[in-house]
Design an enzyme around this catalytic site. Sequence first.
Site, PDB file in Angstrom:
ATOM      1  N   SER A  37      53.606  52.778 -14.138  1.00 26.05           N
ATOM      2  CA  SER A  37      53.441  51.346 -14.385  1.00 26.05           C
ATOM      3  C   SER A  37      54.813  50.774 -14.687  1.00 26.05           C
ATOM      4  CB  SER A  37      52.523  51.115 -15.595  1.00 26.05           C
ATOM      5  OG  SER A  37      52.458  49.740 -15.907  1.00 26.05           O
ATOM      6  N   TYR A  45      50.342  53.281 -24.494  1.00 31.65           N
ATOM      7  CA  TYR A  45      50.293  53.193 -23.025  1.00 31.65           C
ATOM      8  C   TYR A  45      51.707  53.234 -22.434  1.00 31.65           C
ATOM      9  CZ  TYR A  45      49.290  51.407 -18.343  1.00 31.65           C
ATOM     10  OH  TYR A  45      49.191  51.266 -16.982  1.00 31.65           O
TER      11      TYR A  45
END
Length: 268
Positions: free
Chosen positions: A141, A157
């Site tokens: 990501s 995350y």
Amino acid sequence: MSRLEGRVAIVTGAAQGIGAGISRVLAGQGAKVMLTDISEKVEATAEEIRREGFHAEYFLMDVTNAEQVESVVKGVIEGHGRVDVLVNNAGIYPRKRLVEMPEEFLMRMFDVNVFGMFRCARAVLPSMRERRYGKIVNISSVTGPMVGSPAGGQTAYASTKSAVQGFTVGLALEVAQYGINVNSVMPGYIYSPSAFGTRGSGDAEDADEAMREFGLRIPMCRQGTPEDVGNVVLFLASDESSYITGTYIVVDGGNILQEEFLGPYEPK
Ligand SMILES: NC(=O)c1ccc[n+]([C@@H]2O[C@H](COP(=O)([O-])OP(=O)(O)OC[C@H]3O[C@@H](n4cnc5c(N)ncnc54)[C@H](O)[C@@H]3O)[C@@H](O)[C@H]2O)c1
């Protein structure tokens, strides 16, 4: 000629969202795609791809369960003789601020997002090494390696996705001599039921509207689709990228390029 004709690909977290999009794109280019997920929805997703005339099979597989991963990979190798492509896509992204974060939350994030990739790669590597061929694509990501959310709640995350980058580089070096490429894709804002979904009404039109509105914050004037990610995975899974390893491609419509926000953006 399809770009992945006859290749055998395993995609994790393939029931919906980006994993489903990747599976559709790879199958559309001739790959035999093994869709895996913890969700039973994966059966219907595989069925949809088959209805379009492509090869798709499904397996219930939890990437946090090493035995299950080993057994699914073994079954695929017995059935098809090989695994050419592994797409490590399964991931979760609940938000929680560090001061409120229970130990289990942190462990779960790493177990799925990072160690899941270790388990899947470890399971496919012996046969890839033997055949001196393999493509491993990790879905990372931009969040973590490149940017963070000012809204907060993403320390876990972001850390997992930065770890994916380390994993990609470390593994790429370990297996380059065996003819195996390992790369990552860093998506920006991509439409998926978990990331955006509906506004709680369950109405698809609401979801479309939310996606359109959100897209106006992105320089390319639209939110990304799972297929946008799938097309990059296709390149990294194909022989066109045979001299590329240990690196990443950002797929975000230019979103992280902005030093300041001058939107909303409309197509010109
Ligand atoms: N959507 C975005 O904007 C975006 C942006 C950057 C990166 N990503 C990454 O892309 C990947 C897919 O995200 P998405 O938005 O499609 O999410 P999603 O929640 O829509 O889909 C994820 C899938 O993974 C499955 N899954 C969850 N835990 C699993 C486990 N333990 N074992 C196997 N499968 C499991 C879920 O059942 C689900 O089908 C994730 O790694 C995510 O971090 C998404």
